[in-house]
Design a protein around this motif. Structure first.
Motif, PDB file in Angstrom:
ATOM      1  N   THR A 164       7.750   1.575  -4.145  1.00 27.00           N
ATOM      2  CA  THR A 164       7.734   2.138  -2.797  1.00 27.00           C
ATOM      3  C   THR A 164       6.351   2.000  -2.169  1.00 27.00           C
ATOM      4  O   THR A 164       5.342   2.415  -2.749  1.00 27.00           O
ATOM      5  N   ALA A 165       6.315   1.399  -0.981  1.00 24.21           N
ATOM      6  CA  ALA A 165       5.044   1.142  -0.301  1.00 24.21           C
ATOM      7  C   ALA A 165       5.332   0.460   1.035  1.00 24.21           C
ATOM      8  O   ALA A 165       6.467   0.036   1.295  1.00 24.21           O
ATOM      9  N   VAL A 166       4.292   0.342   1.835  1.00 24.84           N
ATOM     10  CA  VAL A 166       4.343  -0.554   2.988  1.00 24.84           C
ATOM     11  C   VAL A 166       3.903  -1.925   2.488  1.00 24.84           C
ATOM     12  O   VAL A 166       2.857  -2.049   1.848  1.00 24.84           O
ATOM     13  N   TYR A 167       4.714  -2.919   2.767  1.00 27.86           N
ATOM     14  CA  TYR A 167       4.440  -4.285   2.321  1.00 27.86           C
ATOM     15  C   TYR A 167       3.910  -5.105   3.494  1.00 27.86           C
ATOM     16  O   TYR A 167       4.490  -5.092   4.584  1.00 27.86           O
ATOM     17  N   TYR A 168       2.805  -5.814   3.228  1.00 30.34           N
ATOM     18  CA  TYR A 168       2.158  -6.629   4.241  1.00 30.34           C
ATOM     19  C   TYR A 168       2.117  -8.081   3.791  1.00 30.34           C
ATOM     20  O   TYR A 168       1.874  -8.360   2.611  1.00 30.34           O
ATOM     21  N   CYS A 169       2.304  -8.997   4.730  1.00 25.88           N
ATOM     22  CA  CYS A 169       1.985 -10.379   4.425  1.00 25.88           C
ATOM     23  C   CYS A 169       0.649 -10.715   5.081  1.00 25.88           C
ATOM     24  O   CYS A 169       0.233 -10.068   6.060  1.00 25.88           O
ATOM     25  N   ALA A 170      -0.017 -11.696   4.517  1.00 26.79           N
ATOM     26  CA  ALA A 170      -1.349 -12.045   4.964  1.00 26.79           C
ATOM     27  C   ALA A 170      -1.605 -13.522   4.715  1.00 26.79           C
ATOM     28  O   ALA A 170      -0.969 -14.126   3.847  1.00 26.79           O
ATOM     29  N   GLN A 188       0.848  -1.189   0.000  1.00 25.23           N
ATOM     30  CA  GLN A 188       0.000   0.000   0.000  1.00 25.23           C
ATOM     31  C   GLN A 188       0.882   1.237   0.000  1.00 25.23           C
ATOM     32  O   GLN A 188       1.664   1.447   0.932  1.00 25.23           O
ATOM     33  N   ALA A 189       0.750   2.020  -1.056  1.00 23.51           N
ATOM     34  CA  ALA A 189       1.468   3.279  -1.172  1.00 23.51           C
ATOM     35  C   ALA A 189       0.595   4.395  -0.608  1.00 23.51           C
ATOM     36  O   ALA A 189      -0.642   4.260  -0.554  1.00 23.51           O
ATOM     37  N   PRO A 190       1.194   5.510  -0.199  1.00 27.22           N
ATOM     38  CA  PRO A 190       0.401   6.614   0.357  1.00 27.22           C
ATOM     39  C   PRO A 190      -0.686   7.073  -0.606  1.00 27.22           C
ATOM     40  O   PRO A 190      -0.431   7.296  -1.795  1.00 27.22           O
ATOM     41  N   GLY A 191      -1.902   7.180  -0.096  1.00 24.75           N
ATOM     42  CA  GLY A 191      -3.012   7.654  -0.896  1.00 24.75           C
ATOM     43  C   GLY A 191      -3.590   6.638  -1.859  1.00 24.75           C
ATOM     44  O   GLY A 191      -4.484   6.971  -2.650  1.00 24.75           O
ATOM     45  N   LYS A 192      -3.095   5.422  -1.803  1.00 27.60           N
ATOM     46  CA  LYS A 192      -3.581   4.383  -2.718  1.00 27.60           C
ATOM     47  C   LYS A 192      -4.171   3.217  -1.934  1.00 27.60           C
ATOM     48  O   LYS A 192      -3.899   3.045  -0.756  1.00 27.60           O
ATOM     49  N   GLY A 237       0.030  -9.061   8.918  1.00 24.01           N
ATOM     50  CA  GLY A 237       1.142  -8.537   9.680  1.00 24.01           C
ATOM     51  C   GLY A 237       1.023  -7.022   9.816  1.00 24.01           C
ATOM     52  O   GLY A 237       0.096  -6.405   9.302  1.00 24.01           O
ATOM     53  N   GLN A 238       2.007  -6.451  10.489  1.00 23.42           N
ATOM     54  CA  GLN A 238       1.977  -5.009  10.756  1.00 23.42           C
ATOM     55  C   GLN A 238       2.546  -4.182   9.613  1.00 23.42           C
ATOM     56  O   GLN A 238       2.380  -2.967   9.582  1.00 23.42           O
ATOM     57  N   GLY A 239       3.219  -4.836   8.700  1.00 24.19           N
ATOM     58  CA  GLY A 239       3.768  -4.149   7.541  1.00 24.19           C
ATOM     59  C   GLY A 239       5.221  -3.757   7.714  1.00 24.19           C
ATOM     60  O   GLY A 239       5.703  -3.555   8.833  1.00 24.19           O
ATOM     61  N   THR A 240       5.933  -3.653   6.605  1.00 22.39           N
ATOM     62  CA  THR A 240       7.318  -3.193   6.596  1.00 22.39           C
ATOM     63  C   THR A 240       7.501  -2.225   5.428  1.00 22.39           C
ATOM     64  O   THR A 240       7.024  -2.483   4.324  1.00 22.39           O
ATOM     65  N   GLN A 241       8.172  -1.113   5.683  1.00 21.61           N
ATOM     66  CA  GLN A 241       8.309  -0.060   4.680  1.00 21.61           C
ATOM     67  C   GLN A 241       9.420  -0.399   3.695  1.00 21.61           C
ATOM     68  O   GLN A 241      10.543  -0.752   4.101  1.00 21.61           O
ATOM     69  N   VAL A 242       9.111  -0.262   2.418  1.00 20.58           N
ATOM     70  CA  VAL A 242      10.100  -0.380   1.350  1.00 20.58           C
ATOM     71  C   VAL A 242      10.117   0.947   0.598  1.00 20.58           C
ATOM     72  O   VAL A 242       9.076   1.404   0.128  1.00 20.58           O
ATOM     73  N   PHE A 273      -2.620  -6.305  -4.396  1.00 15.01           N
ATOM     74  CA  PHE A 273      -2.025  -7.635  -4.407  1.00 15.01           C
ATOM     75  C   PHE A 273      -0.657  -7.595  -5.082  1.00 15.01           C
ATOM     76  O   PHE A 273      -0.478  -6.934  -6.102  1.00 15.01           O
ATOM     77  N   VAL A 274       0.292  -8.333  -4.503  1.00 21.57           N
ATOM     78  CA  VAL A 274       1.623  -8.463  -5.086  1.00 21.57           C
ATOM     79  C   VAL A 274       1.881  -9.901  -5.526  1.00 21.57           C
ATOM     80  O   VAL A 274       2.230 -10.148  -6.676  1.00 21.57           O
ATOM     81  N   ALA A 275       1.717 -10.847  -4.601  1.00 20.49           N
ATOM     82  CA  ALA A 275       2.024 -12.249  -4.905  1.00 20.49           C
ATOM     83  C   ALA A 275       1.374 -13.134  -3.859  1.00 20.49           C
ATOM     84  O   ALA A 275       1.060 -12.678  -2.749  1.00 20.49           O
ATOM     85  N   ALA A 276       1.178 -14.398  -4.211  1.00 25.66           N
ATOM     86  CA  ALA A 276       0.629 -15.368  -3.270  1.00 25.66           C
ATOM     87  C   ALA A 276       1.164 -16.744  -3.599  1.00 25.66           C
ATOM     88  O   ALA A 276       1.500 -17.041  -4.759  1.00 25.66           O
ATOM     89  N   VAL A 277       1.214 -17.594  -2.580  1.00 31.50           N
ATOM     90  CA  VAL A 277       1.665 -18.970  -2.748  1.00 31.50           C
ATOM     91  C   VAL A 277       0.741 -19.868  -1.932  1.00 31.50           C
ATOM     92  O   VAL A 277       0.379 -19.551  -0.796  1.00 31.50           O
ATOM     93  N   THR A 278       0.344 -20.981  -2.518  1.00 33.65           N
ATOM     94  CA  THR A 278      -0.532 -21.899  -1.819  1.00 33.65           C
ATOM     95  C   THR A 278       0.219 -22.654  -0.724  1.00 33.65           C
ATOM     96  O   THR A 278       1.445 -22.585  -0.638  1.00 33.65           O
TER      97      THR A 278
END
Length: 122
Positions: free
Chosen positions: A91-97, A39-43, A113-118, A47-52
């Motif tokens: 550039t965004a905060v990246y979350y796993c779920a 999630q980027a600011p204002g957006k 998760g709480q997110g990590t900034q990239v 979805f980025v990626a997923a694995v079963t």
């Protein structure tokens, strides 16, 4: 119940690489589809990626296909996102779920998760 903790974010120049990790607690980690969102600011969160659960099926957003790689280690209860050829638009905060079934829609994921900034500088 699953608790997720991301790590590995930071500041990198365009063209560089980062590897994100998401450590999970809970005994049923291998049963969950694991996804990465950003999630980027204002957006909106996207979805980025997923694995079963078994790792047999992997999905990517078109914007990261060929640059990012998702993987998981069920024994260690960790999911990774290797990010190469990074661009400023990454550039965004990246979350796993975690979700019971594959989806590219954030609302279908039960645990976050709480997110990590990239941050990717040009």
């Amino acid at each position: 119940q699953v608790t997720l903790v991301e790590s590995g974010g930071g500041l990198v120049q365009a063209g560089g690489s980062l590897r994100l990790s998401c450590a999970a607690s809970g005994r049923t980690f291998s049963m969950y589809v694991m996804g990465w969102f950003r999630q980027a600011p204002g957006k909106e969160r996207e979805f980025v990626a997923a694995v079963t659960g078994s790792g047999a099926y992997i999905y990517y957003a078109d914007s990261v296909k060929g640059r990012f790689t998702i993987s998981r280690d069920n024994a260690k209860k960790i999911v990774y996102l290797q990010m190469n050829s990074l661009k400023p638009e990454d550039t965004a905060v990246y979350y796993c779920a975690a979700a019971a079934h594959y989806s590219s829609t954030p609302r279908n994921y039960n645990y976050w998760g709480q997110g990590t900034q990239v941050t990717v500088s040009s």
